[in-house]
Motif scaffolding. Sequence first.
Motif, mmCIF file in Angstrom:
data_model
loop_
_atom_site.group_PDB
_atom_site.id
_atom_site.type_symbol
_atom_site.label_atom_id
_atom_site.label_comp_id
_atom_site.label_asym_id
_atom_site.label_seq_id
_atom_site.Cartn_x
_atom_site.Cartn_y
_atom_site.Cartn_z
ATOM 1 N N VAL A 40 49.527 27.717 32.890
ATOM 2 C CA VAL A 40 48.516 28.421 32.099
ATOM 3 C C VAL A 40 47.269 27.554 32.007
ATOM 4 C CG1 VAL A 40 47.961 29.399 29.843
ATOM 5 C CG2 VAL A 40 50.281 29.610 30.749
ATOM 6 N N PRO A 41 46.138 28.038 32.493
ATOM 7 C CA PRO A 41 44.917 27.227 32.436
ATOM 8 C C PRO A 41 44.348 27.193 31.019
ATOM 9 C CG PRO A 41 44.530 29.317 33.561
ATOM 10 C CD PRO A 41 45.959 29.299 33.196
ATOM 11 N N PRO A 42 43.451 26.247 30.746
ATOM 12 C CA PRO A 42 42.928 26.076 29.384
ATOM 13 C C PRO A 42 42.100 27.261 28.879
ATOM 14 C CG PRO A 42 42.441 24.152 30.742
ATOM 15 C CD PRO A 42 42.983 25.200 31.652
ATOM 16 N N PHE A 43 41.573 28.086 29.822
ATOM 17 C CA PHE A 43 40.713 29.173 29.358
ATOM 18 C C PHE A 43 41.495 30.381 28.835
ATOM 19 C CE2 PHE A 43 41.703 31.475 33.128
ATOM 20 C CZ PHE A 43 41.586 30.602 34.213
ATOM 21 N N VAL A 44 42.805 30.288 28.802
ATOM 22 C CA VAL A 44 43.606 31.386 28.241
ATOM 23 C C VAL A 44 43.694 31.180 26.733
ATOM 24 C CG1 VAL A 44 45.874 32.496 28.177
ATOM 25 C CG2 VAL A 44 44.945 31.659 30.341
ATOM 26 N N ILE A 128 50.941 39.486 35.089
ATOM 27 C CA ILE A 128 50.517 38.257 34.404
ATOM 28 C C ILE A 128 49.457 37.557 35.237
ATOM 29 C CG2 ILE A 128 51.269 35.963 33.643
ATOM 30 C CD1 ILE A 128 54.046 37.228 33.084
ATOM 31 N N GLY A 129 49.701 37.475 36.541
ATOM 32 C CA GLY A 129 48.741 36.839 37.438
ATOM 33 C C GLY A 129 47.411 37.573 37.479
ATOM 34 N N LEU A 130 47.445 38.882 37.374
ATOM 35 C CA LEU A 130 46.214 39.669 37.377
ATOM 36 C C LEU A 130 45.417 39.422 36.098
ATOM 37 C CD1 LEU A 130 44.384 41.770 38.631
ATOM 38 C CD2 LEU A 130 45.837 43.545 37.646
ATOM 39 N N LEU A 135 40.777 36.629 33.352
ATOM 40 C CA LEU A 135 40.282 35.590 32.449
ATOM 41 C C LEU A 135 39.572 34.484 33.224
ATOM 42 C CD1 LEU A 135 43.322 35.293 29.983
ATOM 43 C CD2 LEU A 135 41.040 36.144 29.430
ATOM 44 N N ALA A 136 40.090 34.168 34.419
ATOM 45 C CA ALA A 136 39.465 33.134 35.254
ATOM 46 C C ALA A 136 38.066 33.570 35.693
ATOM 47 C CB ALA A 136 40.335 32.839 36.474
ATOM 48 N N ILE A 137 37.915 34.843 36.022
ATOM 49 C CA ILE A 137 36.597 35.359 36.431
ATOM 50 C C ILE A 137 35.610 35.256 35.275
ATOM 51 C CG2 ILE A 137 35.349 37.466 37.064
ATOM 52 C CD1 ILE A 137 37.767 38.217 38.793
ATOM 53 N N LYS A 138 36.053 35.593 34.095
ATOM 54 C CA LYS A 138 35.181 35.452 32.907
ATOM 55 C C LYS A 138 34.830 33.990 32.695
ATOM 56 C CE LYS A 138 36.799 39.340 30.141
ATOM 57 N NZ LYS A 138 37.529 39.733 28.929
ATOM 58 N N ASP A 139 35.803 33.114 32.874
ATOM 59 C CA ASP A 139 35.573 31.678 32.693
ATOM 60 C C ASP A 139 34.573 31.156 33.718
ATOM 61 O OD1 ASP A 139 36.917 28.716 33.696
ATOM 62 O OD2 ASP A 139 36.458 28.975 31.570
ATOM 63 N N ALA A 140 34.593 31.766 34.918
ATOM 64 C CA ALA A 140 33.691 31.334 35.992
ATOM 65 C C ALA A 140 32.292 31.937 35.845
ATOM 66 C CB ALA A 140 34.282 31.717 37.350
ATOM 67 N N GLY A 141 32.106 32.746 34.817
ATOM 68 C CA GLY A 141 30.786 33.321 34.573
ATOM 69 C C GLY A 141 30.615 34.726 35.108
ATOM 70 N N GLY A 142 31.698 35.332 35.586
ATOM 71 C CA GLY A 142 31.614 36.689 36.081
ATOM 72 C C GLY A 142 31.895 37.685 34.970
ATOM 73 N N VAL B 18 45.706 45.491 48.675
ATOM 74 C CA VAL B 18 46.383 44.838 47.560
ATOM 75 C C VAL B 18 45.586 43.626 47.090
ATOM 76 C CG1 VAL B 18 48.489 43.627 46.880
ATOM 77 C CG2 VAL B 18 48.625 45.590 48.422
ATOM 78 N N ARG B 19 45.274 43.581 45.808
ATOM 79 C CA ARG B 19 44.536 42.433 45.291
ATOM 80 C C ARG B 19 45.456 41.230 45.182
ATOM 81 N NH1 ARG B 19 43.674 45.503 39.660
ATOM 82 N NH2 ARG B 19 41.781 46.082 40.772
ATOM 83 N N LEU B 20 44.841 40.065 45.275
ATOM 84 C CA LEU B 20 45.612 38.846 45.099
ATOM 85 C C LEU B 20 45.602 38.476 43.622
ATOM 86 C CD1 LEU B 20 44.178 38.649 48.090
ATOM 87 C CD2 LEU B 20 45.335 36.447 48.059
ATOM 88 N N THR B 21 46.617 37.759 43.186
ATOM 89 C CA THR B 21 46.682 37.376 41.775
ATOM 90 C C THR B 21 46.597 35.858 41.638
ATOM 91 O OG1 THR B 21 49.096 37.454 41.890
ATOM 92 C CG2 THR B 21 47.988 39.413 41.073
ATOM 93 N N TYR B 22 46.317 35.441 40.426
ATOM 94 C CA TYR B 22 46.017 34.039 40.137
ATOM 95 C C TYR B 22 47.309 33.278 39.894
ATOM 96 C CZ TYR B 22 43.693 30.209 37.512
ATOM 97 O OH TYR B 22 43.230 28.995 37.060
ATOM 98 N N GLU B 23 47.463 32.150 40.609
ATOM 99 C CA GLU B 23 48.663 31.351 40.436
ATOM 100 C C GLU B 23 48.353 29.995 39.802
ATOM 101 O OE1 GLU B 23 52.294 31.418 41.568
ATOM 102 O OE2 GLU B 23 51.781 33.433 40.922
#
Lengths: 155, 102
Positions: A40-44, A128-130, A135-142, B18-23
């Motif tokens: 789990v990255p810190p931006f969660v 979960i990965g999606l 959240l990662a995209i938001k963290d990256a400024g998207g 299919v989209r890729l997901t974050y690991e």
Amino acid sequence: MTLSFSSFVRIACLALLLSIHTSANALISEESSYNGKIVVPPFVPDVRSLLIQSATRHGWKVIDEKAGELTFELRHVKANALVVAKAAYSKTEIRLDKKSEGKLDATVAASAEARTYQRWMIGLRREIGLNLLLLAIKDAGGTVRERTPVAVEAD
Amino acid sequence: MKQARLAILQGMLFNKGVRLTYEGETANTISARWDYRGGTVLFDIRYDEEKIQIFYKDASEAYACQRLQDGICLDGTYVYYNYMPNFHKSIRIQLKKVRMQK
């Protein structure tokens, strides 16, 4: 025919080099396709909410909760299948595990295949990965379109 | 670097099919997962100021790489080679969009 030591060493080195270049990495096995650790990255901001939102979007229901652990259940009437999954979580990692699987109605003969249960577990991990990706995209400024949360049925 | 990171992440989300997901990720590497019809492929996407590179990391048996060299799959499956160009293209498209916005 006997091999000299130097010939033996040369053949062994060649075999080693070939194995490095020809073999792929360790394959993902059936269970490891969904139960590997998720870092789990810190931006969660809230891991628990992330898990509940991910699970409930695909029909899983929270049936038990302890500190750092959520238990979900998926009832699939059409497939006559019931699967229970456990998610152990902390601020830094999530671990999914399938606790049990079986028939929803024991009197009915038909039930889901083993790969179906695996597919549902993979689906849970993907969700979960999606959500982590969003959240990662938001963290990256998207910016991402907010997904409509799925209403959780009250007991 | 920030543009590259955003382009990769958006490329994963808007991938055709299919989209890729974050690991997970480290300082300059994003780990991504692609699930398709019961099979799984894991990638490491490394980026710096100059380039973005997609490396094969692991896969289930259905999509396992038969010949791997320095993280590049030289002998993959039909499905792998059919769908992976989508991901490359998706990142390129997102990189272009990110650059235009900044």
